[in-house]
Design a protein around this motif. Structure first.
Motif, PDB file in Angstrom:
ATOM      1  N   CYS A 120      -8.555 -40.019 -17.496  1.00 55.27           N
ATOM      2  CA  CYS A 120      -8.770 -38.656 -17.963  1.00 55.27           C
ATOM      3  C   CYS A 120      -9.319 -38.726 -19.388  1.00 55.27           C
ATOM      4  CB  CYS A 120      -7.494 -37.822 -17.895  1.00 55.27           C
ATOM      5  SG  CYS A 120      -6.064 -38.583 -18.685  1.00 55.27           S
ATOM      6  N   GLN A 121      -9.782 -37.601 -19.916  1.00 59.90           N
ATOM      7  CA  GLN A 121     -10.607 -37.634 -21.120  1.00 59.90           C
ATOM      8  C   GLN A 121      -9.882 -37.353 -22.434  1.00 59.90           C
ATOM      9  OE1 GLN A 121     -13.808 -38.715 -20.923  1.00 59.90           O
ATOM     10  NE2 GLN A 121     -13.219 -39.074 -18.791  1.00 59.90           N
ATOM     11  N   SER A 122      -8.747 -36.684 -22.380  1.00 58.64           N
ATOM     12  CA  SER A 122      -8.048 -36.337 -23.622  1.00 58.64           C
ATOM     13  C   SER A 122      -6.580 -36.084 -23.314  1.00 58.64           C
ATOM     14  CB  SER A 122      -8.655 -35.076 -24.247  1.00 58.64           C
ATOM     15  OG  SER A 122      -8.398 -33.936 -23.435  1.00 58.64           O
ATOM     16  N   VAL A 123      -5.778 -36.023 -24.376  1.00 63.63           N
ATOM     17  CA  VAL A 123      -4.348 -35.760 -24.214  1.00 63.63           C
ATOM     18  C   VAL A 123      -4.129 -34.442 -23.477  1.00 63.63           C
ATOM     19  CG1 VAL A 123      -2.184 -35.271 -25.431  1.00 63.63           C
ATOM     20  CG2 VAL A 123      -3.678 -37.120 -26.232  1.00 63.63           C
ATOM     21  N   ASN A 124      -4.835 -33.392 -23.900  1.00 64.28           N
ATOM     22  CA  ASN A 124      -4.664 -32.073 -23.278  1.00 64.28           C
ATOM     23  C   ASN A 124      -5.051 -32.073 -21.804  1.00 64.28           C
ATOM     24  OD1 ASN A 124      -3.717 -30.909 -25.631  1.00 64.28           O
ATOM     25  ND2 ASN A 124      -5.722 -30.163 -26.280  1.00 64.28           N
ATOM     26  N   LYS A 125      -6.187 -32.723 -21.485  1.00 65.48           N
ATOM     27  CA  LYS A 125      -6.643 -32.748 -20.095  1.00 65.48           C
ATOM     28  C   LYS A 125      -5.717 -33.576 -19.215  1.00 65.48           C
ATOM     29  CE  LYS A 125     -11.523 -31.791 -21.016  1.00 65.48           C
ATOM     30  NZ  LYS A 125     -12.920 -32.290 -20.948  1.00 65.48           N
ATOM     31  N   CYS A 126      -5.206 -34.663 -19.757  1.00 67.89           N
ATOM     32  CA  CYS A 126      -4.245 -35.472 -19.002  1.00 67.89           C
ATOM     33  C   CYS A 126      -2.982 -34.666 -18.703  1.00 67.89           C
ATOM     34  CB  CYS A 126      -3.876 -36.728 -19.787  1.00 67.89           C
ATOM     35  SG  CYS A 126      -5.175 -37.971 -19.915  1.00 67.89           S
ATOM     36  N   PHE A 127      -2.493 -33.968 -19.713  1.00 65.08           N
ATOM     37  CA  PHE A 127      -1.280 -33.176 -19.556  1.00 65.08           C
ATOM     38  C   PHE A 127      -1.485 -32.067 -18.534  1.00 65.08           C
ATOM     39  CE2 PHE A 127       1.700 -29.857 -21.357  1.00 65.08           C
ATOM     40  CZ  PHE A 127       2.851 -30.462 -20.877  1.00 65.08           C
ATOM     41  N   GLN A 128      -2.614 -31.407 -18.596  1.00 60.29           N
ATOM     42  CA  GLN A 128      -2.916 -30.334 -17.642  1.00 60.29           C
ATOM     43  C   GLN A 128      -3.019 -30.873 -16.218  1.00 60.29           C
ATOM     44  OE1 GLN A 128      -6.472 -28.569 -19.263  1.00 60.29           O
ATOM     45  NE2 GLN A 128      -5.411 -27.705 -21.036  1.00 60.29           N
ATOM     46  N   SER A 129      -3.608 -32.049 -16.068  1.00 56.68           N
ATOM     47  CA  SER A 129      -3.711 -32.662 -14.737  1.00 56.68           C
ATOM     48  C   SER A 129      -2.336 -32.980 -14.173  1.00 56.68           C
ATOM     49  CB  SER A 129      -4.548 -33.947 -14.811  1.00 56.68           C
ATOM     50  OG  SER A 129      -5.895 -33.660 -15.105  1.00 56.68           O
ATOM     51  N   LEU A 130      -1.442 -33.448 -15.040  1.00 53.07           N
ATOM     52  CA  LEU A 130      -0.071 -33.729 -14.607  1.00 53.07           C
ATOM     53  C   LEU A 130       0.625 -32.439 -14.183  1.00 53.07           C
ATOM     54  CD1 LEU A 130       2.360 -35.626 -14.286  1.00 53.07           C
ATOM     55  CD2 LEU A 130       2.846 -35.290 -16.721  1.00 53.07           C
ATOM     56  N   GLN A 131       0.465 -31.389 -14.967  1.00 56.25           N
ATOM     57  CA  GLN A 131       1.087 -30.106 -14.645  1.00 56.25           C
ATOM     58  C   GLN A 131       0.594 -29.558 -13.304  1.00 56.25           C
ATOM     59  OE1 GLN A 131       0.010 -28.162 -18.452  1.00 56.25           O
ATOM     60  NE2 GLN A 131       2.179 -27.635 -18.640  1.00 56.25           N
ATOM     61  N   LYS A 132      -0.693 -29.779 -13.017  1.00 55.02           N
ATOM     62  CA  LYS A 132      -1.287 -29.273 -11.775  1.00 55.02           C
ATOM     63  C   LYS A 132      -0.944 -30.136 -10.562  1.00 55.02           C
ATOM     64  CE  LYS A 132      -5.300 -27.286 -14.164  1.00 55.02           C
ATOM     65  NZ  LYS A 132      -6.773 -27.432 -14.383  1.00 55.02           N
ATOM     66  N   GLY A 133      -0.314 -31.282 -10.805  1.00 54.74           N
ATOM     67  CA  GLY A 133       0.036 -32.157  -9.703  1.00 54.74           C
ATOM     68  C   GLY A 133      -1.103 -33.040  -9.232  1.00 54.74           C
ATOM     69  N   GLU A 134      -2.132 -33.201 -10.068  1.00 52.42           N
ATOM     70  CA  GLU A 134      -3.282 -34.041  -9.706  1.00 52.42           C
ATOM     71  C   GLU A 134      -2.964 -35.529  -9.847  1.00 52.42           C
ATOM     72  OE1 GLU A 134      -6.626 -30.727 -11.081  1.00 52.42           O
ATOM     73  OE2 GLU A 134      -6.253 -32.499 -12.318  1.00 52.42           O
ATOM     74  N   ALA A 135      -1.846 -35.836 -10.502  1.00 52.83           N
ATOM     75  CA  ALA A 135      -1.354 -37.210 -10.631  1.00 52.83           C
ATOM     76  C   ALA A 135       0.164 -37.140 -10.765  1.00 52.83           C
ATOM     77  CB  ALA A 135      -1.983 -37.910 -11.823  1.00 52.83           C
ATOM     78  N   ASP A 136       0.801 -38.308 -10.699  1.00 50.09           N
ATOM     79  CA  ASP A 136       2.267 -38.355 -10.725  1.00 50.09           C
ATOM     80  C   ASP A 136       2.834 -38.606 -12.119  1.00 50.09           C
ATOM     81  OD1 ASP A 136       2.595 -38.269  -7.753  1.00 50.09           O
ATOM     82  OD2 ASP A 136       1.490 -40.171  -7.909  1.00 50.09           O
ATOM     83  N   GLY A 137       2.006 -39.115 -13.023  1.00 44.32           N
ATOM     84  CA  GLY A 137       2.490 -39.412 -14.359  1.00 44.32           C
ATOM     85  C   GLY A 137       1.336 -39.540 -15.332  1.00 44.32           C
ATOM     86  N   TYR A 138       1.673 -39.500 -16.608  1.00 47.62           N
ATOM     87  CA  TYR A 138       0.692 -39.675 -17.677  1.00 47.62           C
ATOM     88  C   TYR A 138       1.260 -40.688 -18.664  1.00 47.62           C
ATOM     89  CZ  TYR A 138      -1.812 -38.555 -22.040  1.00 47.62           C
ATOM     90  OH  TYR A 138      -2.514 -38.627 -23.214  1.00 47.62           O
TER      91      TYR A 138
END
Length: 274
Positions: A166-184
């Protein structure tokens, strides 16, 4: 013709090396690379001005080297830009959450560390992740060019982890919240505060891998500048700069989610003074 060739060679050599300490003092300008959008290390406020722990440190080191009349140019960059910017002369010094590794030390000379850190991982509370063995079969977010990237390259296969860039801290966190991955996964110091933004997210594992040391970096071979940066850190440590900067930036930002003893290198500072 030969004279022209030698002249061009000298010009290219100077450009490739970047600014020496003597050149920096003569120009009265030092260019320092800092991270974009990485609070509490570095962030731009509503006026476009950089602020944060490493910004205070950059200004203090710059002032120590140049004095009151020098110009400190802060250059925003991302993790993947740090070594290229040093190598091509875009910056003279890096103060950008830059952990020292054996691989990076082939291209960069690292000064005395000013913080320590370890890898951590954010997951959903409902998963109750408490050990790294529980990550098998999981998709784990990471940012390219970080020490997390290095760790996953070396360990993902044997741990059964599927890395997802992922590209940034914010985008990684948002992806985790959306369930697009299991962890960051990232350094604990960078992701600890994210737990405060979502009650469903936690950092169940805080100490993955070995301890990392965050240091200033200069281009390989720029010894005089390296010595000047080390001298600055020594003097700043002696004046309690790091404790004061921590209290003004990290303490209000993390709100108790990160303990001071895991960040500041008090034992190292005491050793330096004895």
């Amino acid at each position: 013709m030969l004279k022209r060739f030698i002249f061009l060679l000298l010009i290219c050599s100077c450009f490739a090396f970047g600014s020496t300490l003597e050149e920096i003092k003569q120009s009265k300008v030092i260019k320092i690379g800092v991270r974009l959008n990485l609070p509490p290390f570095s962030n731009q406020n509503e006026h476009g001005e950089f602020e944060g722990f490493e910004i205070s440190l950059a200004k203090a080191i710059g002032a120590s080297i140049l004095g009151k009349n020098g110009e400190i140019q802060l250059v925003g960059l991302n993790a993947k830009d740090r070594i290229p910017y040093l190598q091509n002369g875009t910056v003279d010094l890096i103060l950008a959450n830059f952990s020292k590794t054996e691989e990076r030390a082939k291209s960069v000379d690292f000064a005395t560390p000013y913080l320590s850190n370890t890898q951590g991982i954010l997951t959903k509370k409902s998963e109750n992740i408490r050990s790294i063995s529980q990550l098998a079969g999981k998709k784990i977010l990471f940012i390219k060019g970080t020490t997390t990237d290095d760790y996953l390259k070396a360990n993902a296969a044997k741990l059964g982890i599927t890395p997802v860039e992922c590209q940034s801290v914010n985008k990684c966190f948002q992806s985790l919240q959306k369930g697009e991955a299991d962890g960051y996964m990232h350094t604990s110091i960078l992701i600890a505060f994210l737990q405060l933004l979502d009650d469903n997210i936690e950092m169940g594992i805080q100490n993955i891998g070995s301890i990392e040391f965050i240091c200033p970096g200069v281009k390989k071979g720029n010894e005089a500048l390296l010595e000047a940066v080390n001298a600055s850190i020594y003097n700043l440590s002696k004046s309690n700069f790091f404790k004061d900067a921590y209290n003004n930036t990290f303490e209000p930002f993390y709100k108790g989610t990160v303990e001071r003893k895991y960040l500041l290198l008090d034992d190292l500072y005491r050793l330096m003074f004895n």
